[in-house]
Design a protein around this motif. Structure first.
Motif, PDB file in Angstrom:
ATOM      1  N   ALA A 208       0.928  -1.398   0.030  1.00  0.00           N
ATOM      2  CA  ALA A 208      -0.040  -0.024  -0.199  1.00  0.00           C
ATOM      3  C   ALA A 208       0.711   1.281   0.051  1.00  0.00           C
ATOM      4  CB  ALA A 208      -0.703   0.096   1.278  1.00  0.00           C
ATOM      5  N   ALA A 209       2.084   1.207   0.642  1.00  0.00           N
ATOM      6  CA  ALA A 209       2.978   2.404   0.777  1.00  0.00           C
ATOM      7  C   ALA A 209       3.597   2.470  -0.556  1.00  0.00           C
ATOM      8  CB  ALA A 209       3.943   2.185   1.875  1.00  0.00           C
ATOM      9  N   ARG A 210       4.117   1.685  -1.463  1.00  0.00           N
ATOM     10  CA  ARG A 210       4.973   1.961  -2.651  1.00  0.00           C
ATOM     11  C   ARG A 210       4.480   1.332  -3.951  1.00  0.00           C
ATOM     12  NH1 ARG A 210       9.740  -0.579   1.110  1.00  0.00           N
ATOM     13  NH2 ARG A 210       8.907   1.421   2.090  1.00  0.00           N
ATOM     14  N   TYR A 211       3.587   0.396  -3.907  1.00  0.00           N
ATOM     15  CA  TYR A 211       3.527  -0.522  -4.936  1.00  0.00           C
ATOM     16  C   TYR A 211       2.977   0.072  -6.430  1.00  0.00           C
ATOM     17  CZ  TYR A 211       2.485  -4.784  -8.027  1.00  0.00           C
ATOM     18  OH  TYR A 211       2.506  -5.428  -8.906  1.00  0.00           O
ATOM     19  N   ALA A 212       2.184   1.052  -6.353  1.00  0.00           N
ATOM     20  CA  ALA A 212       1.545   1.700  -7.593  1.00  0.00           C
ATOM     21  C   ALA A 212       1.546   3.244  -7.343  1.00  0.00           C
ATOM     22  CB  ALA A 212       0.285   1.268  -7.831  1.00  0.00           C
ATOM     23  N   PRO A 213       2.956   3.712  -7.545  1.00  0.00           N
ATOM     24  CA  PRO A 213       3.100   4.964  -7.575  1.00  0.00           C
ATOM     25  C   PRO A 213       2.338   5.937  -8.376  1.00  0.00           C
ATOM     26  CG  PRO A 213       5.233   4.244  -8.385  1.00  0.00           C
ATOM     27  CD  PRO A 213       4.066   2.929  -8.154  1.00  0.00           C
ATOM     28  N   GLY A 214       1.976   5.542  -9.517  1.00  0.00           N
ATOM     29  CA  GLY A 214       1.339   6.320 -10.613  1.00  0.00           C
ATOM     30  C   GLY A 214       2.447   7.038 -11.427  1.00  0.00           C
ATOM     31  N   TYR A 215       1.890   7.989 -12.207  1.00  0.00           N
ATOM     32  CA  TYR A 215       2.626   8.809 -13.163  1.00  0.00           C
ATOM     33  C   TYR A 215       2.357  10.028 -13.448  1.00  0.00           C
ATOM     34  CZ  TYR A 215      -0.581   7.542 -16.925  1.00  0.00           C
ATOM     35  OH  TYR A 215      -1.688   7.378 -17.603  1.00  0.00           O
ATOM     36  N   THR A 216       3.158  10.876 -13.694  1.00  0.00           N
ATOM     37  CA  THR A 216       2.578  12.174 -14.123  1.00  0.00           C
ATOM     38  C   THR A 216       2.966  12.681 -15.566  1.00  0.00           C
ATOM     39  OG1 THR A 216       3.602  13.103 -11.970  1.00  0.00           O
ATOM     40  CG2 THR A 216       3.113  14.695 -13.793  1.00  0.00           C
ATOM     41  N   PRO A 217       1.916  12.902 -16.607  1.00  0.00           N
ATOM     42  CA  PRO A 217       1.896  13.229 -17.890  1.00  0.00           C
ATOM     43  C   PRO A 217       2.903  14.215 -18.063  1.00  0.00           C
ATOM     44  CG  PRO A 217      -0.434  13.113 -17.325  1.00  0.00           C
ATOM     45  CD  PRO A 217       0.284  13.072 -16.105  1.00  0.00           C
ATOM     46  N   ALA A 218       3.938  13.851 -18.927  1.00  0.00           N
ATOM     47  CA  ALA A 218       5.060  14.887 -19.417  1.00  0.00           C
ATOM     48  C   ALA A 218       4.947  15.483 -20.795  1.00  0.00           C
ATOM     49  CB  ALA A 218       6.478  14.200 -19.082  1.00  0.00           C
TER      50      ALA A 218
ATOM     51  N   GLN B 258       7.635   6.274 -21.085  1.00  0.00           N
ATOM     52  CA  GLN B 258       8.554   5.093 -20.632  1.00  0.00           C
ATOM     53  C   GLN B 258       8.524   4.927 -19.104  1.00  0.00           C
ATOM     54  OE1 GLN B 258      11.449   4.404 -22.921  1.00  0.00           O
ATOM     55  NE2 GLN B 258      11.687   2.778 -21.647  1.00  0.00           N
ATOM     56  N   VAL B 259       7.997   5.555 -18.308  1.00  0.00           N
ATOM     57  CA  VAL B 259       7.607   5.115 -17.235  1.00  0.00           C
ATOM     58  C   VAL B 259       6.581   3.725 -17.033  1.00  0.00           C
ATOM     59  CG1 VAL B 259       6.730   5.811 -14.776  1.00  0.00           C
ATOM     60  CG2 VAL B 259       7.974   7.370 -15.902  1.00  0.00           C
ATOM     61  N   VAL B 260       5.691   3.931 -17.974  1.00  0.00           N
ATOM     62  CA  VAL B 260       4.813   3.127 -17.897  1.00  0.00           C
ATOM     63  C   VAL B 260       5.110   1.665 -18.703  1.00  0.00           C
ATOM     64  CG1 VAL B 260       2.576   2.179 -18.694  1.00  0.00           C
ATOM     65  CG2 VAL B 260       2.796   4.553 -17.781  1.00  0.00           C
ATOM     66  N   TRP B 261       5.977   1.852 -19.712  1.00  0.00           N
ATOM     67  CA  TRP B 261       6.450   0.916 -20.347  1.00  0.00           C
ATOM     68  C   TRP B 261       7.487   0.085 -19.325  1.00  0.00           C
ATOM     69  CZ3 TRP B 261       6.016  -1.825 -24.823  1.00  0.00           C
ATOM     70  CH2 TRP B 261       7.003  -2.599 -25.277  1.00  0.00           C
ATOM     71  N   ASP B 262       8.530   0.805 -18.687  1.00  0.00           N
ATOM     72  CA  ASP B 262       9.426   0.147 -17.870  1.00  0.00           C
ATOM     73  C   ASP B 262       8.632  -0.446 -16.713  1.00  0.00           C
ATOM     74  OD1 ASP B 262      11.325   1.310 -19.387  1.00  0.00           O
ATOM     75  OD2 ASP B 262      11.984   2.885 -17.934  1.00  0.00           O
ATOM     76  N   ARG B 263       7.688   0.052 -16.326  1.00  0.00           N
ATOM     77  CA  ARG B 263       6.966  -0.853 -15.352  1.00  0.00           C
ATOM     78  C   ARG B 263       6.566  -2.133 -15.915  1.00  0.00           C
ATOM     79  NH1 ARG B 263       4.364  -0.586 -10.266  1.00  0.00           N
ATOM     80  NH2 ARG B 263       2.222  -1.734 -10.140  1.00  0.00           N
ATOM     81  N   VAL B 264       5.636  -2.112 -16.625  1.00  0.00           N
ATOM     82  CA  VAL B 264       5.357  -3.377 -17.199  1.00  0.00           C
ATOM     83  C   VAL B 264       6.348  -4.490 -17.829  1.00  0.00           C
ATOM     84  CG1 VAL B 264       4.112  -4.260 -19.574  1.00  0.00           C
ATOM     85  CG2 VAL B 264       3.321  -2.162 -18.474  1.00  0.00           C
TER      86      VAL B 264
ATOM     87  N   VAL C 127       0.390  -0.894 -22.061  1.00  0.00           N
ATOM     88  CA  VAL C 127       0.721   0.515 -21.965  1.00  0.00           C
ATOM     89  C   VAL C 127      -0.611   1.272 -22.128  1.00  0.00           C
ATOM     90  CG1 VAL C 127       1.912   2.495 -22.874  1.00  0.00           C
ATOM     91  CG2 VAL C 127       2.982   0.343 -22.407  1.00  0.00           C
ATOM     92  N   ALA C 128      -1.291   0.844 -23.330  1.00  0.00           N
ATOM     93  CA  ALA C 128      -2.386   1.471 -23.570  1.00  0.00           C
ATOM     94  C   ALA C 128      -3.498   1.490 -22.409  1.00  0.00           C
ATOM     95  CB  ALA C 128      -3.137   0.912 -24.650  1.00  0.00           C
ATOM     96  N   GLU C 129      -3.723  -0.032 -21.848  1.00  0.00           N
ATOM     97  CA  GLU C 129      -4.647  -0.077 -20.769  1.00  0.00           C
ATOM     98  C   GLU C 129      -4.404   0.762 -19.622  1.00  0.00           C
ATOM     99  OE1 GLU C 129      -6.017  -4.711 -21.364  1.00  0.00           O
ATOM    100  OE2 GLU C 129      -3.889  -4.263 -21.167  1.00  0.00           O
ATOM    101  N   TYR C 130      -2.974   0.949 -19.209  1.00  0.00           N
ATOM    102  CA  TYR C 130      -2.412   1.844 -18.239  1.00  0.00           C
ATOM    103  C   TYR C 130      -2.973   3.201 -18.391  1.00  0.00           C
ATOM    104  CZ  TYR C 130       0.489  -0.971 -15.337  1.00  0.00           C
ATOM    105  OH  TYR C 130       1.057  -1.946 -14.437  1.00  0.00           O
ATOM    106  N   LEU C 131      -2.465   3.832 -19.670  1.00  0.00           N
ATOM    107  CA  LEU C 131      -3.091   5.064 -20.024  1.00  0.00           C
ATOM    108  C   LEU C 131      -4.643   5.288 -20.085  1.00  0.00           C
ATOM    109  CD1 LEU C 131      -0.548   5.649 -22.971  1.00  0.00           C
ATOM    110  CD2 LEU C 131      -0.301   6.340 -20.583  1.00  0.00           C
ATOM    111  N   SER C 132      -5.330   4.311 -20.423  1.00  0.00           N
ATOM    112  CA  SER C 132      -6.802   4.306 -20.239  1.00  0.00           C
ATOM    113  C   SER C 132      -7.338   4.541 -18.919  1.00  0.00           C
ATOM    114  CB  SER C 132      -7.405   3.146 -21.040  1.00  0.00           C
ATOM    115  OG  SER C 132      -7.395   1.903 -20.045  1.00  0.00           O
TER     116      SER C 132
END
Length: 423
Positions: A146-156, A163-169, A185-190
């Motif tokens: 809960a503390a660190r598994y899914a930190p999310g991302y900030t659109p740049a 690249q952040v999402v790709w690296d996670r996958v 990646v498309a599913e994460y972005l959706s």
């Protein structure tokens, strides 16, 4: 590489349901009225994971519905952070909207936790469970994740978040194909930058596995699934559940080895499908006396029906032009068409749509089979000129699961359905 694996579309029938929080997207395959299997994917992905296996599941006779969990894939997001019990309640609302009664549930990872809770909420409706990896974390693991598994991302602006999402996958699934990773990646972005919304629900929830004792359960996943490491914990929690590991399969074994996956799923579902028949509660009984067989007379006990019966040969061609009376095939056609039309009205209410004026024409054909025995076949023509064709097709498919005539003849005689809607 099949294009089914690489994007969110596919060949399976897709549709939307209108629920209180928004629209829910689903995929459906297989014969209406077959053993019902509801599939709940892992987060933050979608039902597209199961697209390559849908045809194989249909080939085994399963009426399979793979949903996009609210907030994922092409389903609308929830109005606020939901708990696992809220996701489970929503799963039953979705199941009701699909017109399904008793079902089998297949859940993967997050979906497995939702399926387990849904079973506790309405155990009498669950014929069997399939867990494609169920995360039975300890309290310490849940707190850490809960503390660190899914930190999310900030659109740049420069797309660095891609690249952040790709690296996670790739970190999670280093051996999957580039095509499958691209779809993810498309599913994460959706979902959006906060893709961990369902993870938080899982990490805050303690699954009551002991309360599931007695529910027929199968543990099924690829040998390379990320939760394969939890087999000791999971098999201890479900000591009566067989464990099937598909060699070489990852979390995405349904797309990597769809035939093997479908065979294992269908084996469990069909083995526990006999309990699907609901108890029969009499509501109305019609009694008709017939004397003289096909050339006799039919009279109802109520006295509202009294007519002559005629043999088919006496009604065929020019010789039958002046024949009077009716025959069993006409009576059956009338009953089937009337019942189907009424059941379609129920389907409209469940789907919250109106088909407009509907005509149901039933054609019942008497014929011979090898060996000299007789049989019948039915053709239903459903016409609704004001209803869009895809909507009408969906309504008719649902109606076959609701109409008692369709249920009575299913698997016994050939029933062909022709659907004609508007443009």
């Amino acid at each position: 590489m099949s294009t089914h694996v690489t994007h969110l579309k596919g060949a399976t029938h897709r549709g939307y349901l209108e629920l209180p929080w928004g629209q829910v997207h689903f995929r459906r395959s297989g014969p209406a009225g077959g053993p019902a299997l509801v599939v709940v994917h892992q987060s933050p992905l979608s039902s597209a994971t199961y697209e390559p296996a849908m045809a194989a599941l249909a080939a085994h006779g399963l009426d399979t519905v793979a949903i996009d969990i609210p907030g994922f894939g092409m389903s609308d997001a929830t109005p606020e952070q939901w708990s696992i019990p809220e996701y489970a309640t929503a799963l039953w609302q979705i199941t009701d909207a699909l017109g399904l009664g008793k079902v089998h549930l297949l859940g993967q990872h997050t979906g497995a936790i939702i399926a387990a809770e849904a079973t506790l909420q309405q155990r009498d409706r669950v014929l069997g469970l399939i867990f494609q990896g169920i995360p039975l974390y300890s309290d310490e693991e849940r707190a850490e994740k809960a503390a660190r598994y899914a930190p999310g991302y900030t659109p740049a602006p420069d797309g660095a978040h891609l690249q952040v999402v790709w690296d996670r996958v790739r970190w999670l699934y280093p051996t999957i194909s580039a095509e499958s990773a691209s779809r993810q990646v498309a599913e994460y972005l959706s979902v959006g930058p906060d893709y961990g919304v369902a993870y938080r629900a899982v990490f805050a929830h303690r699954a009551d596995t002991a309360a599931l004792k007695g529910v027929p359960t199968l543990l099924l996943h690829g040998s390379e699934d990320v939760l394969d490491r939890m087999n000791d914990v999971v098999t201890a929690a479900f000591p009566d559940a067989p464990l099937v590991r598909i060699d070489g399969g990852t979390d995405f074994v349904a797309e990597e080895k769809p035939q093997e996956f479908a065979a294992a799923v269908a084996g469990h579902v069909l083995a526990h499908a006999a309990a699907a028949a609901p108890p029969f509660t009499p509501l109305y009984t019609a009694v008709v006396e017939v004397t003289g067989g096909r050339a006799g007379r039919a009279r109802s006990r109520s006295g509202t029906l009294e007519l002559a019966l005629t043999r088919p040969a006496e009604r065929s061609g020019a010789a039958g032009a002046g024949a009077t009376g009716t025959d069993p095939e006409e009576l059956f056609a009338a009953g089937y068409a009337a019942c189907f039309g009424s059941a379609l009205g129920v389907a409209e209410r469940r789907r919250r749509v109106s088909a407009g004026p509907v005509t149901v024409t039933a054609s019942v054909t008497l014929g011979t089979r090898p060996g000299g025995t007789y049989g019948i076949a039915v053709r239903l023509a459903v016409t609704a000129p004001r209803c869009p064709q895809p909507v009408l097709e969906e309504l008719v498919a649902l109606t076959h699961t609701l109409c008692p005539y369709s249920g009575a003849v299913r698997g016994n005689i050939d029933v062909t359905t022709e659907v004609t809607g508007g443009s």
